[in-house]
Scaffold this motif. Structure first.
Motif, PDB file in Angstrom:
ATOM      1  N   THR A   1       0.822  -1.225   0.023  1.00 40.01           N
ATOM      2  CA  THR A   1       0.126  -0.034  -0.087  1.00 40.01           C
ATOM      3  C   THR A   1       0.841   1.152   0.166  1.00 40.01           C
ATOM      4  O   THR A   1       0.460   2.269  -0.837  1.00 40.01           O
ATOM      5  N   VAL A   2       1.702   1.150   0.917  1.00 34.47           N
ATOM      6  CA  VAL A   2       2.978   2.362   0.897  1.00 34.47           C
ATOM      7  C   VAL A   2       3.647   2.517  -0.496  1.00 34.47           C
ATOM      8  O   VAL A   2       3.528   3.712  -1.122  1.00 34.47           O
ATOM      9  N   TYR A   3       3.936   1.539  -0.957  1.00 34.88           N
ATOM     10  CA  TYR A   3       4.697   1.695  -2.216  1.00 34.88           C
ATOM     11  C   TYR A   3       3.487   2.189  -3.540  1.00 34.88           C
ATOM     12  O   TYR A   3       4.092   2.898  -4.215  1.00 34.88           O
ATOM     13  N   LEU A   4       2.445   1.765  -3.548  1.00 34.04           N
ATOM     14  CA  LEU A   4       1.417   2.168  -4.542  1.00 34.04           C
ATOM     15  C   LEU A   4       1.093   3.448  -4.352  1.00 34.04           C
ATOM     16  O   LEU A   4       0.788   4.201  -5.241  1.00 34.04           O
ATOM     17  N   LEU A   5       0.828   3.855  -3.229  1.00 29.08           N
ATOM     18  CA  LEU A   5      -0.189   4.988  -2.980  1.00 29.08           C
ATOM     19  C   LEU A   5       0.743   5.986  -2.439  1.00 29.08           C
ATOM     20  O   LEU A   5       0.180   7.151  -2.508  1.00 29.08           O
ATOM     21  N   LEU A   6       1.849   5.929  -2.125  1.00 30.49           N
ATOM     22  CA  LEU A   6       2.813   6.980  -1.640  1.00 30.49           C
ATOM     23  C   LEU A   6       3.388   8.050  -2.918  1.00 30.49           C
ATOM     24  O   LEU A   6       2.812   9.309  -2.887  1.00 30.49           O
ATOM     25  N   PRO A   7       3.809   7.370  -3.600  1.00 30.67           N
ATOM     26  CA  PRO A   7       4.101   8.187  -5.019  1.00 30.67           C
ATOM     27  C   PRO A   7       2.889   8.630  -5.661  1.00 30.67           C
ATOM     28  O   PRO A   7       3.021   9.874  -6.270  1.00 30.67           O
ATOM     29  N   SER A   8       2.018   7.706  -5.917  1.00 34.47           N
ATOM     30  CA  SER A   8       0.943   8.026  -6.736  1.00 34.47           C
ATOM     31  C   SER A   8       0.041   9.427  -6.098  1.00 34.47           C
ATOM     32  O   SER A   8      -0.517  10.135  -6.758  1.00 34.47           O
ATOM     33  N   GLY A   9       0.224   9.359  -4.650  1.00 33.82           N
ATOM     34  CA  GLY A   9      -0.580  10.265  -3.786  1.00 33.82           C
ATOM     35  C   GLY A   9       0.079  11.747  -4.084  1.00 33.82           C
ATOM     36  O   GLY A   9      -0.361  12.666  -4.054  1.00 33.82           O
ATOM     37  N   LEU A  10       1.678  11.649  -4.072  1.00 34.68           N
ATOM     38  CA  LEU A  10       2.357  12.752  -4.267  1.00 34.68           C
ATOM     39  C   LEU A  10       2.396  13.385  -5.407  1.00 34.68           C
ATOM     40  O   LEU A  10       2.402  14.626  -5.612  1.00 34.68           O
TER      41      LEU A  10
END
Lengths: 311, 512
Positions: B382-391
């Motif tokens: 979840t962190v890898y998927l949503l951290l860059p995409s969220g930023l």
């Protein structure tokens, strides 16, 4: 009445390049509209947006009131596009090529066959039915592509450089075909570098350079706006010096200059006033034997309006 | 003579229903050099190989069925798993090379019809090869030594792999029209086909040597996994290829999202059946993790989509609010991609929990082996998927930024795993150098799986903090994505009068 093709505020940007910048014009049913401009002016990009092949960054194109942005399928049903670099499948005969696109346009059964027959007759491709497309001449390939464009009976046709690379005979034949299509009520937007060809068949033109429309409307109106005066060539039997002197005294006559056997001058008046001037010259005994208003053609318009800017 | 005579009654009856691309491709193939030459060469090769085997066997030729079959199968395999997918790749590529792609796109053909036509024409070629090889295959059976079931299983598997390889080839061919990239894609395809051929020949020879391996329920299960897996792969590749041919303003996302949910659903249904047979909690955890990968990988594309619905999708939001909200995770947009990922995680979680119920509790209590590993995998994923995409969510409207966001997700896995090790090298910290740090998810997944290594609390805290930050970072866009759906629903109500149930149904079908 809704225009068959209406382009409004069309803008297309590639990186830093504004390939098409706020372009607007419209073409009515039965009208042939020329789209002229130097290489890289934005003609093909505009046409590709019209054909739903590219998305505009702003503005819209409507074909019979259907937007290329909102209803691309409806647009495609009503539009025939002949690209400048079109393809012909290898190892395919003329009939197979057209039959494939007829199927692709969902023509079924006897209707497909009758359409193929009509289109092949219209474009005179019948005798070449079983020839491989790769063995066709350039002119015949253009005909084949035009035939393919006509299969679904589009209301609007966009022809990108259809006459490029054709010999004079093929060009004349293509011109006749285009004229016949307009008579059928189709709205035609055609781009070409062969301006004499266009001026003979076009009801209007849009001149584009560096992505911006420089002028648009009927050819004669553009000419009139560009050159409010007409250039007249005069040859008389009387002494040229006397003629020159007398001419300079006439109102609305400007820039009298002598040429080898005659005189050229600019006249700021319309055709009745030109006739009046000629009558006065005769009355005054200058004995004119040649009085010709030099026609400003599309080529002059093109050269006047464009500077050959490359983006 | 009439240039185009009318069709006969039988012709007009059947002629219209063929896919236009299929008709064109078959006509082209029959006239083209590639198919004719490859067909004749394959036929010559198989004939030479058959004679070679018969002559080699000498008087014992009657028992040489297996050798004969293997010789035939190698030729057959190269034809249907090598030449046919290669031709499918070239056929799609020819649309760019011959400048016919634009003409196809502006015709009435839908992208999925184009892809289907290409795949069907590959299948038509494959069927032609199969028909040609059938007498040889029958002959190998008549020579004895080859079981009919064995022969059928091997040939059917090869045929299925040929179809899958052709769909993959067509998909790869749609990925780029740049010549250099196409050469790279062709090399990738060649490598994949090479591996496929080697693997298939190896497996076939194993089966021939040990036919007993093909008996029993486990083989049937493995075979069904093989087909279900191929079905999912075909569906994804088909969807990607059709999307690549679609207009960029079209809704390219909903179909893939539905497909993703379906594949997870099919996976869960199949695993549920398997769980009831295997009764192993480790199996449940391992399979839950596999399903998580199935949610994460397509999720990379969904969560990095531009946030807005787009002007063609917004007017198609269902007219009833509950339906619109239910459909929200299936509409384009990064925020709605996060919603979909959440929904998939819930589905996987349910399978995992129910799996714990039906499998008898081992000594470790209610939650069995692999639970920690699954939780760690979920947190890291979840962190890898949503951290860059969220930023980057505000910038994904631009294509380069979208590609960057998509590339960043797998890239970050490597960065987080290896960069601390580089620091460790300079700091002289051996644990960091050995990738024993919180940035390396595989270490902790492995530790948690083996349950013999204690995972320090600070790592749990660290990854949990990252997880919470990631969730907080994405909450706003998820909320905004729902608000956008509601706004589109409201706009639609304002513009259009309330329809009958039939129109609603038609609309929903059109969206799907």
């Amino acid at each position: 009445m809704v225009a068959a093709l209406e382009i409004t505020g069309l803008t297309k940007v590639f990186g830093d390049l504004r390939a098409v910048d706020d372009v607007s014009f419209s073409v009515d049913a039965g009208q042939i509209y020329g789209f002229i401009g130097p290489n890289g002016a934005g003609k093909t990009t505009t046409m590709r947006v019209c054909a739903t092949l590219q998305l505009p960054d702003s503005g819209d194109v409507r074909i019979e009131d259907y937007s290329v942005l909102d209803d691309p399928r409806k647009v495609r049903e009503r539009l025939g596009f002949m690209p400048d670099a079109y393809g012909a499948y290898s190892s395919t005969t003329v009939f197979d090529y057209l039959d494939f696109f007829a199927r692709a346009y969902k023509l079924k059964g006897k209707r497909r066959y009758s359409t193929l027959r009509e289109v092949m007759e219209f474009t005179s491709l019948g005798p070449l039915r079983d020839k491989l497309t790769s063995s066709l001449s350039k002119g015949m390939k253009q005909r084949l592509c035009l035939a393919k464009t006509l299969l679904h009976d589009p209301a609007v046709m966009i022809l990108d450089e259809p006459a490029a690379g054709l010999d004079p005979r093929a060009r004349v034949e293509l011109r006749e075909l285009v004229r016949a299509l307009a008579e059928m009520g189709k709205a035609i937007l055609i781009s070409s570098h062969i301006l004499t060809e266009l001026s003979e068949i076009c009801d209007g033109v849009a001149v584009i350079e560096a992505g911006r429309i420089q002028a648009r409307g009927p050819v004669n109106e553009i000419v009139k706006n560009l050159r409010p005066h007409s250039e007249i060539y005069l040859r008389c039997l009387e002494n040229l010096q006397a003629v020159e002197r007398r001419l300079s005294e006439f109102p609305r006559v400007r820039g009298v200059r002598r040429e080898a056997e005659g005189i050229t001058f600019d006249f700021e008046g319309d055709q009745p006033e030109q006739a009046e001037l000629l009558a006065n010259l005769v009355q005054e005994g200058l004995r004119p034997i040649e009085f010709a208003s030099k026609a400003t053609d599309l080529e002059d318009v093109f050269l006047k309006l464009t500077e050959g800017k490359v983006q | 003579m009439d240039v185009v005579p009318d069709p006969g009654p039988l012709q007009s009856l059947v002629d219209d229903w063929w896919n236009p691309i299929l008709v064109k491709e078959v006509r082209q193939s029959l006239r083209g050099k590639f198919f004719r030459v490859s067909f004749i060469c394959t036929l010559a090769a198989v004939t030479v190989a058959s004679f070679g085997v018969i002559l080699e066997a000498g008087e014992a030729y009657e028992r040489s069925g297996r050798d004969f079959f293997m010789a035939i199968f190698v030729c057959f395999g190269i034809a249907i798993m090598g030449l046919v997918p290669f031709a499918a790749f070239n056929s799609m590529g020819a649309e760019w090379d011959e400048n016919t792609h634009d003409l196809l796109v502006i015709s009435n053909l839908r992208p999925r019809q184009i892809v289907l036509g290409k795949v069907l024409s590959a299948m038509a070629q494959m069927v032609l090869f199969l028909a040609t090889f059938t007498p040889y295959l029958v002959f190998s059976f008549l020579l004895r030594g080859m079981d009919l079931t064995l022969l059928t299983v091997i040939v059917t598997s090869a045929v299925a792999l040929s179809v899958t390889a052709s769909v993959v080839a067509v998909m790869l061919s749609t990925l780029s029209r740049v010549r250099f990239a196409r050469v790279a894609l062709l090399a990738l395809l060649a490598g994949m086909l090479g591996l496929l051929l080697v693997g298939t020949f190896g497996l076939a020879s194993e089966w021939i040597r040990f036919p007993a391996a093909m008996q029993g329920p486990d083989f049937v299960l493995a075979w069904s996994v093989f087909f279900v897996g191929q079905g999912i792969l075909i569906a994804f590749c088909f969807g990607i290829a059709a999307n690549m041919l679609s207009h960029s303003e079209e809704n390219r996302s909903s179909g893939m999202r539905i497909l993703n949910t379906c594949s997870i659903g099919i996976g869960i249904a199949f695993l549920w059946y398997m769980t009831n047979r295997i009764h192993d909690r480790e199996f449940v955890s391992a399979m839950s993790m596999t399903l998580l990968v199935l949610a994460l990988v397509p999720g990379i594309f969904f969560v990095t989509e531009p946030e807005s619905l787009g002007r063609r999708v917004a007017p198609r939001v269902p007219r009833k609010l509950p339906l619109a909200l239910l459909a929200a995770p299936y509409m384009p947009g990064g925020g709605r991609g996060v919603l979909l990922y959440g929904f998939h995680v819930v589905l996987i979680g349910l399978y995992f929990l129910f799996g714990q119920f039906i499998v008898p509790a081992p000594h470790s209590g209610f939650l069995g082996e692999g639970v920690g590993a699954l939780i760690i995998a979920f947190l890291y994923g979840t962190v890898y998927l949503l951290l860059p995409s969220g930023l980057l969510s505000k910038y994904t409207k631009s294509v380069p930024m979208r590609i960057t966001a998509r590339a960043l997700i797998p890239f970050l896995v490597l960065v987080f795993a290896f960069v601390p090790s580089i620091f460790g090298f300079f700091l002289g910290d051996e644990r960091l150098m050995d990738l024993e740090h919180a940035g390396n998810p595989f270490l902790y997944i492995d530790d948690a799986w083996n349950a013999d290594t204690i995972i320090f609390l600070e790592y749990w805290v660290m990854i949990s903090v990252f997880f919470v930050l990631t969730v907080l970072l994405n909450i706003r866009r998820v909320f905004a994505s729902i608000v956008e759906v509601v706004a589109a629903w409201r706009r639609r109500l304002d513009i259009e009068p309330a329809p009958g149930p039939r129109a609603e149904m038609t609309d929903a079908l059109a969206d799907a």
